[in-house]
Design a protein around this motif. Structure first.
Motif, PDB file in Angstrom:
ATOM      1  N   VAL A  11       0.858  -1.202   0.000  1.00 15.87           N
ATOM      2  CA  VAL A  11       0.000   0.000   0.000  1.00 15.87           C
ATOM      3  C   VAL A  11       0.889   1.245   0.000  1.00 15.87           C
ATOM      4  O   VAL A  11       1.645   1.486   0.941  1.00 15.87           O
ATOM      5  CB  VAL A  11      -0.940   0.057   1.229  1.00 15.87           C
ATOM      6  N   LYS A  12       0.776   2.032  -1.060  1.00 17.36           N
ATOM      7  CA  LYS A  12       1.513   3.304  -1.168  1.00 17.36           C
ATOM      8  C   LYS A  12       1.074   4.279  -0.087  1.00 17.36           C
ATOM      9  O   LYS A  12      -0.039   4.129   0.442  1.00 17.36           O
ATOM     10  CB  LYS A  12       1.147   3.963  -2.498  1.00 17.36           C
ATOM     11  N   THR A  13       1.839   5.322   0.151  1.00 19.05           N
ATOM     12  CA  THR A  13       1.350   6.379   1.038  1.00 19.05           C
ATOM     13  C   THR A  13       0.101   6.986   0.395  1.00 19.05           C
ATOM     14  O   THR A  13       0.017   7.133  -0.833  1.00 19.05           O
ATOM     15  CB  THR A  13       2.418   7.471   1.255  1.00 19.05           C
ATOM     16  N   LEU A  14      -0.887   7.311   1.225  1.00 22.17           N
ATOM     17  CA  LEU A  14      -2.202   7.698   0.691  1.00 22.17           C
ATOM     18  C   LEU A  14      -2.141   8.954  -0.171  1.00 22.17           C
ATOM     19  O   LEU A  14      -2.935   9.115  -1.097  1.00 22.17           O
ATOM     20  CB  LEU A  14      -3.194   7.887   1.848  1.00 22.17           C
ATOM     21  N   ASP A  15      -1.192   9.842   0.106  1.00 21.52           N
ATOM     22  CA  ASP A  15      -1.120  11.069  -0.706  1.00 21.52           C
ATOM     23  C   ASP A  15      -0.565  10.803  -2.109  1.00 21.52           C
ATOM     24  O   ASP A  15      -0.679  11.652  -2.991  1.00 21.52           O
ATOM     25  CB  ASP A  15      -0.293  12.150   0.015  1.00 21.52           C
ATOM     26  N   ARG A  16       0.019   9.602  -2.327  1.00 20.87           N
ATOM     27  CA  ARG A  16       0.548   9.280  -3.666  1.00 20.87           C
ATOM     28  C   ARG A  16      -0.283   8.198  -4.348  1.00 20.87           C
ATOM     29  O   ARG A  16      -0.061   7.873  -5.523  1.00 20.87           O
ATOM     30  CB  ARG A  16       1.990   8.771  -3.552  1.00 20.87           C
ATOM     31  N   ALA A  17      -1.219   7.589  -3.610  1.00 17.62           N
ATOM     32  CA  ALA A  17      -1.918   6.399  -4.123  1.00 17.62           C
ATOM     33  C   ALA A  17      -3.055   6.767  -5.075  1.00 17.62           C
ATOM     34  O   ALA A  17      -3.648   7.842  -4.974  1.00 17.62           O
ATOM     35  CB  ALA A  17      -2.470   5.594  -2.951  1.00 17.62           C
ATOM     36  N   LYS A  18      -3.335   5.855  -5.992  1.00 17.99           N
ATOM     37  CA  LYS A  18      -4.535   5.906  -6.833  1.00 17.99           C
ATOM     38  C   LYS A  18      -4.686   7.220  -7.586  1.00 17.99           C
ATOM     39  O   LYS A  18      -5.771   7.808  -7.636  1.00 17.99           O
ATOM     40  CB  LYS A  18      -5.775   5.643  -5.941  1.00 17.99           C
ATOM     41  N   ALA A  24     -12.265  11.016  -9.677  1.00 21.21           N
ATOM     42  CA  ALA A  24     -13.466  10.424  -9.067  1.00 21.21           C
ATOM     43  C   ALA A  24     -13.861  11.138  -7.785  1.00 21.21           C
ATOM     44  O   ALA A  24     -15.023  11.141  -7.395  1.00 21.21           O
ATOM     45  CB  ALA A  24     -13.230   8.941  -8.776  1.00 21.21           C
ATOM     46  N   THR A  25     -12.888  11.719  -7.105  1.00 19.73           N
ATOM     47  CA  THR A  25     -13.185  12.392  -5.838  1.00 19.73           C
ATOM     48  C   THR A  25     -13.113  13.909  -5.999  1.00 19.73           C
ATOM     49  O   THR A  25     -12.945  14.643  -5.015  1.00 19.73           O
ATOM     50  CB  THR A  25     -12.228  11.908  -4.723  1.00 19.73           C
ATOM     51  N   GLY A  26     -13.242  14.364  -7.229  1.00 21.32           N
ATOM     52  CA  GLY A  26     -13.348  15.795  -7.490  1.00 21.32           C
ATOM     53  C   GLY A  26     -12.125  16.596  -7.084  1.00 21.32           C
ATOM     54  O   GLY A  26     -12.218  17.803  -6.847  1.00 21.32           O
ATOM     55  N   GLY A  27     -10.981  15.933  -6.980  1.00 25.80           N
ATOM     56  CA  GLY A  27      -9.744  16.650  -6.648  1.00 25.80           C
ATOM     57  C   GLY A  27      -9.602  17.003  -5.169  1.00 25.80           C
ATOM     58  O   GLY A  27      -8.654  17.682  -4.791  1.00 25.80           O
ATOM     59  N   ASP A  28     -10.521  16.523  -4.336  1.00 21.66           N
ATOM     60  CA  ASP A  28     -10.404  16.817  -2.897  1.00 21.66           C
ATOM     61  C   ASP A  28      -9.462  15.797  -2.247  1.00 21.66           C
ATOM     62  O   ASP A  28      -9.765  14.598  -2.205  1.00 21.66           O
ATOM     63  CB  ASP A  28     -11.800  16.734  -2.255  1.00 21.66           C
ATOM     64  N   PRO A  29      -8.295  16.237  -1.729  1.00 23.52           N
ATOM     65  CA  PRO A  29      -7.302  15.285  -1.237  1.00 23.52           C
ATOM     66  C   PRO A  29      -7.762  14.474  -0.029  1.00 23.52           C
ATOM     67  O   PRO A  29      -7.376  13.314   0.130  1.00 23.52           O
ATOM     68  CB  PRO A  29      -6.085  16.153  -0.867  1.00 23.52           C
ATOM     69  N   VAL A  30      -8.627  15.039   0.788  1.00 25.36           N
ATOM     70  CA  VAL A  30      -9.088  14.300   1.975  1.00 25.36           C
ATOM     71  C   VAL A  30     -10.003  13.150   1.550  1.00 25.36           C
ATOM     72  O   VAL A  30      -9.847  11.996   1.988  1.00 25.36           O
ATOM     73  CB  VAL A  30      -9.807  15.252   2.970  1.00 25.36           C
ATOM     74  N   THR A 198     -15.445   0.928   1.491  1.00 24.87           N
ATOM     75  CA  THR A 198     -15.442   1.631   0.208  1.00 24.87           C
ATOM     76  C   THR A 198     -16.831   2.200  -0.077  1.00 24.87           C
ATOM     77  O   THR A 198     -16.957   3.336  -0.554  1.00 24.87           O
ATOM     78  CB  THR A 198     -14.986   0.691  -0.927  1.00 24.87           C
ATOM     79  N   ALA A 199     -17.853   1.429   0.232  1.00 26.46           N
ATOM     80  CA  ALA A 199     -19.223   1.926   0.009  1.00 26.46           C
ATOM     81  C   ALA A 199     -19.437   3.235   0.771  1.00 26.46           C
ATOM     82  O   ALA A 199     -20.059   4.170   0.260  1.00 26.46           O
ATOM     83  CB  ALA A 199     -20.230   0.869   0.442  1.00 26.46           C
ATOM     84  N   ASN A 200     -18.881   3.321   1.976  1.00 30.21           N
ATOM     85  CA  ASN A 200     -19.051   4.534   2.781  1.00 30.21           C
ATOM     86  C   ASN A 200     -18.173   5.692   2.325  1.00 30.21           C
ATOM     87  O   ASN A 200     -18.426   6.839   2.697  1.00 30.21           O
ATOM     88  CB  ASN A 200     -18.748   4.238   4.259  1.00 30.21           C
ATOM     89  N   ALA A 201     -17.135   5.384   1.550  1.00 36.76           N
ATOM     90  CA  ALA A 201     -16.203   6.436   1.108  1.00 36.76           C
ATOM     91  C   ALA A 201     -16.457   6.859  -0.334  1.00 36.76           C
ATOM     92  O   ALA A 201     -15.694   7.638  -0.903  1.00 36.76           O
ATOM     93  CB  ALA A 201     -14.761   5.925   1.243  1.00 36.76           C
ATOM     94  N   LEU A 202     -17.546   6.354  -0.922  1.00 36.32           N
ATOM     95  CA  LEU A 202     -17.796   6.618  -2.347  1.00 36.32           C
ATOM     96  C   LEU A 202     -18.035   8.096  -2.626  1.00 36.32           C
ATOM     97  O   LEU A 202     -18.678   8.781  -1.836  1.00 36.32           O
ATOM     98  CB  LEU A 202     -19.049   5.857  -2.804  1.00 36.32           C
ATOM     99  N   PRO A 203     -17.552   8.558  -3.780  1.00 36.89           N
ATOM    100  CA  PRO A 203     -17.849   9.931  -4.176  1.00 36.89           C
ATOM    101  C   PRO A 203     -19.334  10.125  -4.498  1.00 36.89           C
ATOM    102  O   PRO A 203     -20.049   9.156  -4.780  1.00 36.89           O
ATOM    103  CB  PRO A 203     -16.984  10.138  -5.420  1.00 36.89           C
TER     104      PRO A 203
END
Ligand SMILES: Nc1nc2c(ncn2[C@@H]2O[C@H](COP(=O)(O)OP(=O)(O)OP(=O)(O)O)[C@@H](O)[C@H]2O)c(=O)[nH]1
Ligand SMILES: C=C(OP(=O)(O)O)C(=O)O
Length: 207
Positions: A11-18, A24-30, A198-203
């Motif tokens: 698992v990459k660091t989250l700020d570099r992952a995916k 898909a998340t509208g560019g919002d880093p959080v 993932t279902a709870n984190a969906l955009p």
């Protein structure tokens, strides 16, 4: 008795992952970090619930990932000095020193334990891999019992694993083959049935 396997999940660091999912998340880093984390947690949770999977260990240098994994009862190892995905997997596999080891990608949020179990059985003691649904990438690579993992992940990894002599496993395992790199993959995983995190984190566009 079934052969047992230990799985290493990078698992990459989250700020570099995916990065391909950024839109898909509208560019919002959080929101993006929350989605990347949820993908990994659902993958690991399903893997850990699979019969015959003895141990799941993540390789990550992100303390937030390690702490969330620990809450699931999953141990994390830090990245080795040598950079890159394959170096991380080699390091994890050697550190575990398991009788049989595998590498599972961390972006399989629809993963069903019954499908992972079926793929482990289909390997039948061989070094083997499962290609992603497009047939170009790899979602699971298994070493032979007592053998080296010899990971060759990266662009076109299915071809590289095939050329390295690993047996190609293709079965009715859509949840194991649906890695989520893009919005299109996320839509397909949603249809297959996402894990709860993932279902709870969906955009918003998915609702
Ligand atoms: N620990 C570790 N994991 C990695 C590294 N590179 C990739 N990964 C993980 O390997 C898996 C497969 O990588 P990709 O599908 O390309 O995911 P990604 O790199 O987050 O996505 P993109 O930024 O869109 O390429 C993901 O679970 C990544 O988190 C690395 O250098 N170290
Ligand atoms: C790194 C890989 O993942 P993806 O192709 O999904 O980026 C891979 O399949 O080897």
């Amino acid at each position: 008795m079934r052969d047992e396997v230990d799985l290493v999940v990078p698992v990459k660091t989250l700020d570099r992952a995916k990065t391909r999912l950024t839109s898909a998340t509208g560019g919002d880093p959080v929101s993006h970090a929350a989605l990347a984390l949820a993908l990994a947690l659902d993958t690991v949770s399903a893997a850990a619930r699979t019969p015959g999977v003895r141990r799941v260990v993540t390789i990550t240098s992100d303390p937030a990932v390690a702490s969330e994994m620990a809450a699931l009862g999953v141990e994390s190892l830090p990245e080795p000095g040598e950079p890159g995905l394959n170096a991380a997997l080699r390091h994890g596999a050697r550190t575990l020193g398991s009788s049989r080891v595998g590498a599972l990608q961390a972006d399989l949020p629809a993963l069903r334990p019954v499908e992972l179990r079926a793929a482990l059985d289909a390997a039948a003691g061989r070094r083997a891999f499962v290609p992603d649904r497009q047939g170009t990438g790899t979602t699971l690579l298994l070493a032979a019992p007592g053998g080296e993992l010899d990971p060759r992940f990266g662009v076109g990894s299915a071809g590289h694993h095939r050329l390295s002599g690993a047996a190609e496993l293709i079965g009715p395992w859509p949840s194991l083959r649906c890695d989520v790199d893009t919005e299109e993959d996320l839509r397909l995983a949603l249809v297959l049935g996402l894990g709860v995190r993932t279902a709870n984190a969906l955009p918003a566009w998915t609702t």
